[in-house]
Scaffold this motif. Structure first.
Motif, PDB file in Angstrom:
ATOM      1  N   UNK A  22       0.821  -1.204   0.000  1.00 56.05           N
ATOM      2  CA  UNK A  22       0.000   0.000   0.000  1.00 56.05           C
ATOM      3  C   UNK A  22       0.857   1.257   0.000  1.00 56.05           C
ATOM      4  N   UNK A  23       1.939   1.217   0.773  1.00 54.94           N
ATOM      5  CA  UNK A  23       2.867   2.340   0.787  1.00 54.94           C
ATOM      6  C   UNK A  23       3.534   2.526  -0.564  1.00 54.94           C
ATOM      7  N   UNK A  24       3.874   1.424  -1.226  1.00 59.59           N
ATOM      8  CA  UNK A  24       4.491   1.509  -2.546  1.00 59.59           C
ATOM      9  C   UNK A  24       3.524   2.115  -3.560  1.00 59.59           C
ATOM     10  N   UNK A  25       2.250   1.738  -3.470  1.00 60.59           N
ATOM     11  CA  UNK A  25       1.242   2.310  -4.378  1.00 60.59           C
ATOM     12  C   UNK A  25       1.140   3.815  -4.170  1.00 60.59           C
ATOM     13  N   UNK A  26       1.125   4.242  -2.900  1.00 60.15           N
ATOM     14  CA  UNK A  26       1.068   5.673  -2.606  1.00 60.15           C
ATOM     15  C   UNK A  26       2.293   6.394  -3.147  1.00 60.15           C
ATOM     16  N   UNK A  27       3.461   5.784  -2.973  1.00 56.75           N
ATOM     17  CA  UNK A  27       4.683   6.393  -3.483  1.00 56.75           C
ATOM     18  C   UNK A  27       4.646   6.524  -5.004  1.00 56.75           C
ATOM     19  N   UNK A  28       4.060   5.546  -5.685  1.00 56.38           N
ATOM     20  CA  UNK A  28       3.955   5.608  -7.138  1.00 56.38           C
ATOM     21  C   UNK A  28       3.035   6.742  -7.582  1.00 56.38           C
ATOM     22  N   UNK A  29       1.910   6.883  -6.901  1.00 55.43           N
ATOM     23  CA  UNK A  29       0.975   7.955  -7.251  1.00 55.43           C
ATOM     24  C   UNK A  29       1.625   9.320  -7.048  1.00 55.43           C
ATOM     25  N   UNK A  30       2.253   9.518  -5.892  1.00 59.08           N
ATOM     26  CA  UNK A  30       2.910  10.792  -5.649  1.00 59.08           C
ATOM     27  C   UNK A  30       4.098  10.987  -6.590  1.00 59.08           C
ATOM     28  N   UNK A  31       4.738   9.891  -7.003  1.00 61.42           N
ATOM     29  CA  UNK A  31       5.827  10.000  -7.962  1.00 61.42           C
ATOM     30  C   UNK A  31       5.343  10.543  -9.293  1.00 61.42           C
ATOM     31  N   UNK A  32       4.182  10.085  -9.754  1.00 59.21           N
ATOM     32  CA  UNK A  32       3.617  10.603 -11.002  1.00 59.21           C
ATOM     33  C   UNK A  32       3.305  12.092 -10.886  1.00 59.21           C
ATOM     34  N   UNK A  33       2.756  12.489  -9.743  1.00 60.38           N
ATOM     35  CA  UNK A  33       2.426  13.901  -9.548  1.00 60.38           C
ATOM     36  C   UNK A  33       3.695  14.749  -9.485  1.00 60.38           C
ATOM     37  N   UNK A  34       4.658  14.313  -8.685  1.00 62.12           N
ATOM     38  CA  UNK A  34       5.888  15.094  -8.504  1.00 62.12           C
ATOM     39  C   UNK A  34       6.713  15.153  -9.782  1.00 62.12           C
ATOM     40  N   UNK A  35       6.783  14.054 -10.535  1.00 71.56           N
ATOM     41  CA  UNK A  35       7.556  14.081 -11.771  1.00 71.56           C
ATOM     42  C   UNK A  35       6.935  15.034 -12.781  1.00 71.56           C
TER      43      UNK A  35
END
Length: 258
Positions: A22-35
């Motif tokens: 679940x933490x990895x999924x959250x990190x991926x979502x925020x990664x898309x936003x931040x990138x």
């Protein structure tokens, strides 16, 4: 003994596999936003900013998202809770150094987090934006050492914040201040290389860039052994300070029954 504590730390956190994913999924979502935000900033700067172009800025974001879990840039209050409840007396009675015991267990946590929290963001980054990573082996070998030192540094900083519970009991104020300062100065929001001169100088006077900016730079091939050596020096100094602070707090500790 400390190797056993490392393994137990790994096993303890491996029991929460769903939470890790679940933490990895959250990190991926925020990664898309931040990138996307970073790409817009670089584009607004003319296609390059402080040595970062669209691909390298995205790589910075994805490496940062992959390291959030292992390095543990967020809150940790286990020691403070044990001080508040008096359970720290049990730690003092054990035939082991409390600082090294907690450090070994935390490194076990970090070792487990590398795969379920680190690999998914990198895979998403590779597919979504592409990654600008070195083709040589040396940056990755040095980068692994840098990541281990970053995780240990993060623990040393959180240990020092938790020690304030010997005097304050309530850790919410110091921990909130720590999270704000470390989150900005470590390079989690934007690379430290983008800071104005005065803020870059302030960051360089703290261990926070060595917790995230340094391992990312090493893994991207932008920094080498000098950055790792600086991490090691910060770690030695902070662990020494943490040991002295714990000894000072233990002298004034009073728990019910003794």
């Amino acid at each position: 003994m400390y190797a056993t504590l490392f393994v137990l730390g790994f096993r303890r956190w491996s029991a929460y596999r769903a939470a890790a994913l679940g933490g990895a999924f959250t990190n991926c979502v925020f990664g898309l936003i931040r990138s996307a935000v970073m790409a817009a900033v670089v584009a607004g700067a003319g296609g390059a900013l402080a040595g970062y172009d669209a691909t390298t800025s995205a790589t910075y974001v994805w490496l940062g998202q992959a390291l959030i879990g292992p390095v543990q840039l967020f809150t940790w209050t286990e020691l403070a809770q044990r001080i508040r409840t008096g359970d720290i007396a049990i730690d003092l009675a054990r035939p082991a150094d409390p600082l090294l015991s907690y450090l070994a267990a935390d490194l076990g946590r970090a070792a487990f987090s590398l795969l379920p929290r680190g690999l998914p963001p990198m895979a998403v980054g590779l597919l979504a934006t592409g990654l600008a990573l070195p083709h040589a082996v040396a940056p990755y070998a040095l980068g692994l050492a840098s990541v281990v030192l970053a995780a240990a540094l993060s623990f040393a900083c959180r240990w020092l914040v938790n020690l304030s519970a010997f005097w304050l009991l309530d850790l919410r104020g110091p921990m909130t201040l720590y999270l704000v300062l470390s989150g900005v100065l470590c390079g989690l929001v934007v690379p430290v290389h983008w800071f104005p001169g005065w803020l870059a100088a302030l960051a360089a006077a703290t261990p926070f860039p060595s917790m995230l900016q340094a391992p990312i730079d090493v893994l991207m091939g932008r920094a080498g052994a000098q950055a790792v050596l600086l991490q090691l020096l910060w770690l030695i100094g902070l662990l020494a300070l943490g040991r002295a602070g714990f000894a000072l707090g233990a002298r004034k500790l009073v728990v019910q029954g003794g």
